[in-house]
Every structure is written in structure tokens, then in C-alpha cells.
Design a protein around this motif. Structure first.
Motif, mmCIF file in Angstrom:
data_model
loop_
_atom_site.group_PDB
_atom_site.id
_atom_site.type_symbol
_atom_site.label_atom_id
_atom_site.label_comp_id
_atom_site.label_asym_id
_atom_site.label_seq_id
_atom_site.Cartn_x
_atom_site.Cartn_y
_atom_site.Cartn_z
ATOM 1 N N VAL A 124 0.845 -1.191 0.000
ATOM 2 C CA VAL A 124 0.000 0.000 0.000
ATOM 3 C C VAL A 124 0.885 1.247 0.000
ATOM 4 O O VAL A 124 2.076 1.177 0.309
ATOM 5 C CB VAL A 124 -0.944 0.021 1.221
ATOM 6 N N ARG A 125 0.279 2.388 -0.335
ATOM 7 C CA ARG A 125 1.005 3.654 -0.397
ATOM 8 C C ARG A 125 0.304 4.683 0.499
ATOM 9 O O ARG A 125 -0.586 5.410 0.043
ATOM 10 C CB ARG A 125 1.072 4.158 -1.842
ATOM 11 N N PRO A 126 0.682 4.729 1.789
ATOM 12 C CA PRO A 126 0.023 5.668 2.691
ATOM 13 C C PRO A 126 0.499 7.098 2.476
ATOM 14 O O PRO A 126 1.610 7.335 1.980
ATOM 15 C CB PRO A 126 0.432 5.167 4.078
ATOM 16 N N PRO A 127 -0.330 8.071 2.840
ATOM 17 C CA PRO A 127 0.077 9.472 2.731
ATOM 18 C C PRO A 127 1.068 9.844 3.823
ATOM 19 O O PRO A 127 1.177 9.158 4.846
ATOM 20 C CB PRO A 127 -1.242 10.224 2.908
ATOM 21 N N ALA A 128 1.784 10.924 3.607
ATOM 22 C CA ALA A 128 2.709 11.424 4.632
ATOM 23 C C ALA A 128 1.930 11.764 5.899
ATOM 24 O O ALA A 128 0.819 12.299 5.849
ATOM 25 C CB ALA A 128 3.433 12.666 4.114
ATOM 26 N N GLY A 129 2.504 11.436 7.027
ATOM 27 C CA GLY A 129 1.880 11.760 8.303
ATOM 28 C C GLY A 129 0.780 10.823 8.738
ATOM 29 O O GLY A 129 0.068 11.104 9.703
ATOM 30 N N SER A 130 0.634 9.675 8.071
ATOM 31 C CA SER A 130 -0.412 8.728 8.432
ATOM 32 C C SER A 130 -0.213 8.219 9.855
ATOM 33 O O SER A 130 0.890 7.823 10.238
ATOM 34 C CB SER A 130 -0.411 7.549 7.458
ATOM 35 N N PHE A 133 -0.440 4.016 9.637
ATOM 36 C CA PHE A 133 0.713 3.317 9.069
ATOM 37 C C PHE A 133 2.042 3.777 9.664
ATOM 38 O O PHE A 133 3.101 3.489 9.104
ATOM 39 C CB PHE A 133 0.719 3.483 7.542
ATOM 40 N N ASP A 134 1.999 4.447 10.801
ATOM 41 C CA ASP A 134 3.229 4.882 11.455
ATOM 42 C C ASP A 134 4.089 3.659 11.792
ATOM 43 O O ASP A 134 3.619 2.696 12.406
ATOM 44 C CB ASP A 134 2.893 5.648 12.734
ATOM 45 N N GLY A 135 5.336 3.667 11.363
ATOM 46 C CA GLY A 135 6.245 2.569 11.651
ATOM 47 C C GLY A 135 6.107 1.378 10.730
ATOM 48 O O GLY A 135 6.792 0.366 10.920
ATOM 49 N N VAL A 136 5.237 1.474 9.709
ATOM 50 C CA VAL A 136 5.039 0.388 8.747
ATOM 51 C C VAL A 136 5.902 0.661 7.517
ATOM 52 O O VAL A 136 5.780 1.709 6.896
ATOM 53 C CB VAL A 136 3.558 0.266 8.344
ATOM 54 N N GLY A 137 6.779 -0.263 7.152
ATOM 55 C CA GLY A 137 7.680 -0.082 6.026
ATOM 56 C C GLY A 137 6.946 -0.033 4.696
ATOM 57 O O GLY A 137 5.862 -0.601 4.546
ATOM 58 N N LEU A 196 -0.685 -1.973 12.638
ATOM 59 C CA LEU A 196 -1.719 -0.998 12.306
ATOM 60 C C LEU A 196 -2.776 -0.926 13.409
ATOM 61 O O LEU A 196 -3.169 0.170 13.827
ATOM 62 C CB LEU A 196 -2.359 -1.363 10.972
ATOM 63 N N LEU A 197 -3.226 -2.083 13.901
ATOM 64 C CA LEU A 197 -4.217 -2.068 14.971
ATOM 65 C C LEU A 197 -3.660 -1.446 16.243
ATOM 66 O O LEU A 197 -4.371 -0.731 16.959
ATOM 67 C CB LEU A 197 -4.714 -3.492 15.244
ATOM 68 N N ALA A 198 -2.393 -1.706 16.533
ATOM 69 C CA ALA A 198 -1.758 -1.094 17.700
ATOM 70 C C ALA A 198 -1.696 0.425 17.540
ATOM 71 O O ALA A 198 -1.907 1.176 18.509
ATOM 72 C CB ALA A 198 -0.353 -1.668 17.905
ATOM 73 N N ASN A 199 -1.410 0.884 16.325
ATOM 74 C CA ASN A 199 -1.403 2.331 16.065
ATOM 75 C C ASN A 199 -2.785 2.928 16.309
ATOM 76 O O ASN A 199 -2.921 4.016 16.895
ATOM 77 C CB ASN A 199 -0.968 2.619 14.636
ATOM 78 N N TRP A 200 -3.822 2.210 15.845
ATOM 79 C CA TRP A 200 -5.186 2.724 16.062
ATOM 80 C C TRP A 200 -5.529 2.741 17.547
ATOM 81 O O TRP A 200 -6.053 3.730 18.048
ATOM 82 C CB TRP A 200 -6.186 1.872 15.282
#
Length: 204
Positions: A124-130, A133-137, A196-200
Motif C-alpha cells: 500500500v502507499r500511505p500518505p505522509a503523516g499517516s 501506518f506509522d512505523g510500517v515499512g 496498524l491495529l496497535a497504532n489505532w
């Protein structure tokens, strides 16, 4: 410990979502009670199968009121798979248009791809500052199972879109204030989905 309600309206992937959140330390309640769903720290709206069937189930449990009140109060919501699709204005399956919850602009339509459904692992291609997806390569893969999706472009001033490609670009995740959602299944995506779930959960 965050208190999370998984909305129980007859969708098929509920138990796997509950287990994934519990593994991350959340206090998870599976419930169709509107007051419970409105009052929880976080609400998860899962979904598999047909758009129209999911919308029928959601109407039975007053989902429109639940989500509207939560979003107005800034209380986080996470939609998964068809639970993301129903957040949009409408879904079109087999030539039939079904109204969605209309919390986000756009319509869910069949993917224009050589192989349908889109089933398996994809980047996937997340936007900047997501936040999601923080910490997801950038080469991380998530698990998808779907034939329909939201095409990028329409109304995206109202949400930040993460994109993926299968035959064409489609919206793989959205972030709009307290409202987040993924077209893929984080609960079936191994370590990537757990991140991702941990980020949420960390945003609750």
C-alpha cells in the motif's frame, strides 16, 4: 486499557477482529447495543460479503446513529473491509446501487482488473503523516479479499487516502479525523496488521 466495542450486526469476520484486538491488550466487547457502541473508547465496524447485506444488518442495529454520534463527539471508529465500504455514499454491485452511510464521499464500484476478486497480499502507499501506518515499512504487505473498491479522486479533500493497485489504483485505507478504515483485513495480516491495529489503539 482501552475499551473497544466490535459492532455485532451479523458480519462474518467479527471473531477474528475481536481476537486480534485482545492480543494487543484491548478490553473488547462484542455488542449490538447502541449505547455500548457509542460509549466505548473505540468502535470497530467489520464487514464481509455483499454491500447491500451489510447495510441491511447495520440499519438493524442503528449504525447510522451510532457512527454519527461518535464522529460528532470525536470518538474513534475503525471500519474493516466492507465495514470501510459502507462508510461511503453508495455501493454498486451487479448493477444495483445501494445507499451507504454517507459519512465519506464516493461510490464503491467493481475493480477494473484482469483477475477478480483481488485476493492475497499487496503493498500500500500511505500518505505522509499517516497515523495508521506509522512505523510500517513501504514494502509491507496486507491481506486483501475484495472485488469492489473506491476509486481515488472523488471527494478526497475530506479524507487522507492510502492507495493500492490491482489492475488500477484503489483506496486501500482512509483517515478522516476520528474515522479510519481499511479495505484490507488487518486482523488477517500478521505482524503488519498488528502494527496498524496497535497504532489505532494508541490513538484512542
Amino acid at each position: 486499557m482501552s475499551r473497544v466495542t466490535v459492532l455485532d450486526y451479523g458480519s462474518g469476520n467479527i471473531r477474528s477482529a475481536v481476537r486480534a484486538l485482545e492480543r494487543l491488550g484491548a478490553d473488547v466487547e462484542l455488542s449490538a447495543d447502541p449505547d455500548e457502541a457509542i460509549g466505548a473508547d473505540g468502535l470497530v465496524v467489520p464487514g464481509v460479503g455483499a454491500f447491500a447485506a451489510c447495510m441491511a444488518g447495520l440499519r438493524e442495529v442503528q449504525a447510522e446513529r451510532i457512527l454519527t454520534e461518535r464522529i460528532q463527539a470525536g470518538r474513534p471508529v475503525l471500519g474493516i473491509c466492507v465495514g470501510m465500504q459502507v462508510l461511503f455514499s453508495a455501493g454498486i454491485e451487479h448493477g444495483v446501487e445501494t445507499p451507504g452511510l454517507d459519512l465519506l464521499p464516493g461510490r464503491v464500484e467493481q475493480l477494473n482488473a484482469p483477475v477478480i476478486p483481488h485476493m492475497g497480499w499487496n503493498t500500500v502507499r500511505p500518505p505522509a503523516g499517516s497515523v495508521l501506518f506509522d512505523g510500517v515499512g513501504e514494502d509491507t504487505r496486507f491481506y486483501f479479499v475484495h472485488s469492489y473498491a473506491v476509486h481515488p479522486g472523488a471527494g478526497q479533500g475530506r479524507y487522507a487516502a492510502t492507495l493500492a493497485e490491482h489492475g488500477e489504483d484503489f483506496v486501500a485505507a482512509v483517515e478522516a479525523g476520528p474515522l479510519s478504515a481499511t479495505q484490507f483485513h488487518p486482523e488477517k495480516s500478521g505482524d503488519a496488521g498488528a502494527q496498524l491495529l496497535a497504532n489505532w489503539l494508541g490513538s484512542l
